[in-house]
Motif scaffolding. Structure first.
Motif, mmCIF file in Angstrom:
data_model
loop_
_atom_site.group_PDB
_atom_site.id
_atom_site.type_symbol
_atom_site.label_atom_id
_atom_site.label_comp_id
_atom_site.label_asym_id
_atom_site.label_seq_id
_atom_site.Cartn_x
_atom_site.Cartn_y
_atom_site.Cartn_z
ATOM 1 N N GLU A 134 46.622 -15.251 30.340
ATOM 2 C CA GLU A 134 46.439 -13.985 31.000
ATOM 3 C C GLU A 134 45.126 -14.098 32.248
ATOM 4 N N TRP A 135 45.389 -14.929 32.715
ATOM 5 C CA TRP A 135 44.626 -15.068 33.961
ATOM 6 C C TRP A 135 45.126 -15.298 35.275
ATOM 7 N N LYS A 136 43.981 -14.733 36.033
ATOM 8 C CA LYS A 136 44.396 -14.492 37.643
ATOM 9 C C LYS A 136 44.893 -15.616 37.704
ATOM 10 N N PHE A 137 45.191 -15.825 39.438
ATOM 11 C CA PHE A 137 45.397 -16.893 39.787
ATOM 12 C C PHE A 137 45.656 -16.305 42.049
ATOM 13 N N ILE A 138 44.611 -16.670 42.890
ATOM 14 C CA ILE A 138 44.937 -16.468 43.993
ATOM 15 C C ILE A 138 45.204 -17.691 44.097
ATOM 16 N N GLU B 253 39.608 -21.699 25.867
ATOM 17 C CA GLU B 253 38.727 -21.238 24.662
ATOM 18 C C GLU B 253 37.592 -21.037 24.905
ATOM 19 N N ALA B 254 36.432 -21.312 25.711
ATOM 20 C CA ALA B 254 35.340 -20.785 26.688
ATOM 21 C C ALA B 254 35.577 -18.998 27.138
ATOM 22 N N HIS B 255 36.472 -18.971 27.515
ATOM 23 C CA HIS B 255 36.706 -17.664 28.108
ATOM 24 C C HIS B 255 37.752 -16.915 27.914
ATOM 25 N N LYS B 256 38.116 -16.809 26.641
ATOM 26 C CA LYS B 256 38.762 -16.077 25.267
ATOM 27 C C LYS B 256 38.570 -14.439 25.204
ATOM 28 N N GLU B 257 36.906 -14.546 24.923
ATOM 29 C CA GLU B 257 36.929 -12.584 24.924
ATOM 30 C C GLU B 257 36.756 -12.539 26.363
ATOM 31 N N GLU B 258 37.106 -12.934 27.608
ATOM 32 C CA GLU B 258 36.972 -11.890 28.622
ATOM 33 C C GLU B 258 38.267 -11.477 29.559
ATOM 34 N N GLU B 259 37.749 -10.327 29.728
ATOM 35 C CA GLU B 259 38.884 -9.403 30.115
ATOM 36 C C GLU B 259 39.761 -9.702 31.494
ATOM 37 N N LYS B 260 38.448 -9.574 32.590
ATOM 38 C CA LYS B 260 39.223 -10.508 33.782
ATOM 39 C C LYS B 260 38.612 -12.266 33.954
ATOM 40 N N LYS B 261 39.715 -12.889 34.357
ATOM 41 C CA LYS B 261 39.185 -14.222 34.904
ATOM 42 C C LYS B 261 40.105 -14.579 35.855
ATOM 43 N N LEU B 262 39.184 -15.305 37.035
ATOM 44 C CA LEU B 262 40.438 -15.743 37.931
ATOM 45 C C LEU B 262 39.897 -17.139 38.853
ATOM 46 N N THR C 63 30.186 -12.814 39.369
ATOM 47 C CA THR C 63 28.856 -12.267 38.889
ATOM 48 C C THR C 63 29.180 -10.785 37.708
ATOM 49 N N ASN C 64 30.267 -10.878 38.291
ATOM 50 C CA ASN C 64 30.893 -10.198 36.384
ATOM 51 C C ASN C 64 31.994 -11.481 35.609
ATOM 52 N N THR C 65 32.811 -11.742 36.908
ATOM 53 C CA THR C 65 34.070 -12.338 36.251
ATOM 54 C C THR C 65 34.438 -13.580 36.571
#
Length: 377
Positions: A307-311, A269-278, A238-240
């Motif tokens: 700066e994306w995170k991966f799992i 580009e669509a997520h460039k303003e997001e601080e956290k993304k996974l 919901t937040n990420t």
């Protein structure tokens, strides 16, 4: 850039142009005033579309009106909106009217200096009387740099027949949910749900993903790796921005094929303003079967750079091969989280709490320490 064309808008949203116009204006209002998580509203909100927002010393509300006829034809409706808004929000100082129409210029021979049409004069006079400032956001506003350049991704969705980034992201979210839909996070036993407590593991993953960029969730087949991801998705999405891909989806010739008519760069580009993304890559052992690893290599390197995170999830018996490929091919070394099978004490405790008998056969008992076999009828 895309220039807003209201004929395209009406054709694309012919089933309900007013509702979609309200959504467009809501997005632009939130962008302008930094409300990235939206604004509270009631169903059939009185006067204005959402609760007003406090900006410096002003209290600002907004209203969206999609009209097929001139603004002057709607003078009475607009004045009623002002009166109702001030009645229900007494501290309101400004109302922004968004509309797809423009005011026509006045040609009054009795007052040649008056450019505003009489309807606009009357509406603004009423606003002054009840101490509300009006700001008109007419058709020209939607052609402004703020809209067409700064918020070009939004405009593409509303004024282009081509697939927009909004549609793409919605599809990718639906895709993630479809992957998780049939994943069970509990075991059904005579109408009761037995859930393996993974809270401590989830807390460690959430804590570690704040510090590290690449994680690997590993364990035996059926141990519940994707079930943990489902719990994480329910907690975080919901937040990420949270997307899930199967490793086998990267059996492609071009990374942009993953985005069906869009591109990796557009996705970034669509997520460039997001601080956290996974991003989660499920069943990472399938990466070892890829004939062409270049698309996945590009996907990983571009997302990590942004700066994306991966799992990754993977069966533990593939770890040594994956380690070599991750280091050699993708220049990353994941932090590993192991999901252990249930201990004998945990299995016995589970059987006692849920009132089921365990077999005496040692080998069968060993199998049941894996939730996959414990769930078998």
């Amino acid at each position: 850039m895309i220039k807003p064309d209201w004929n395209i808008f009406k054709a694309k949203f012919s089933e309900n142009p007013q509702n979609n116009f309200e959504w467009l204006c809501y997005l632009l209002f939130c962008e302008e005033f930094g409300k990235e998580f939206g604004i509270f509203r009631y169903k059939n909100q009185s006067g204005i579309e959402t609760n007003p927002v406090d900006v410096d010393e002003e209290v600002i509300g907004w209203q969206a009106k999609f009209y097929e006829t001139t603004l002057s034809d709607h003078k009475g409706e607009l004045i009623k909106t002002l009166i109702k808004s001030k009645r229900d929000y007494s501290d309101l100082t400004k109302i922004i009217f968004y509309t797809n129409q423009e005011w026509g210029q006045s040609h009054n021979p009795e007052n040649p200096e008056q450019n505003d049409p009489q309807a606009k004069v009357d509406i603004e006079s009423k606003a002054k009387e009840i101490d509300i400032q009006i700001e008109w956001r007419t058709a020209s506003f939607f052609e402004s740099p703020f809209v067409t350049i700064k918020n070009g991704l939004i405009i593409q969705h509303f004024f282009s027949f081509e697939k927009s980034i909004v549609q793409l992201l919605s599809e990718k979210q639906t895709h993630a949910e479809s992957i998780l839909k049939d994943i069970q996070t509990s075991i059904n036993f005579h109408g009761r749900k037995i859930e393996i407590n993974r809270n401590a593991l989830l807390e460690r993953i959430i804590s570690e993903i704040e510090k590290e960029q690449v994680l690997m969730l590993t364990g035996a087949g059926g141990i519940g790796k994707t079930a943990v991801i489902k719990r994480l998705y329910e907690d975080q999405n919901t937040n990420t921005p949270f997307y899930i891909f199967k490793a086998s989806e990267f059996e492609i010739n071009d990374v942009n094929n993953l985005f069906g008519g869009y591109s990796l760069q557009g996705f970034i580009e669509a997520h460039k303003e997001e601080e956290k993304k996974l991003v989660v890559i499920d069943s990472a052992e399938k990466l070892l079967d890829l004939e062409n690893t270049d698309p996945f290599k590009e996907f990983v390197s571009v997302l990590i750079k942004n700066e994306w995170k991966f799992i990754f999830t993977a069966r533990s018996n593939y770890l040594s091969d994956l380690d070599m490929q991750f280091i050699d091919q993708y220049q990353v070394k994941p932090i590993k989280f192991y999901i252990e099978t249930l201990s004998e004490e945990e299995l016995i405790g589970c059987s006692q709490v849920n009132n089921f008998n365990l077999p005496t056969d040692t080998r069968l008992l060993e199998l049941l320490r894996n939730p996959f076999y414990l769930n078998e009828p």
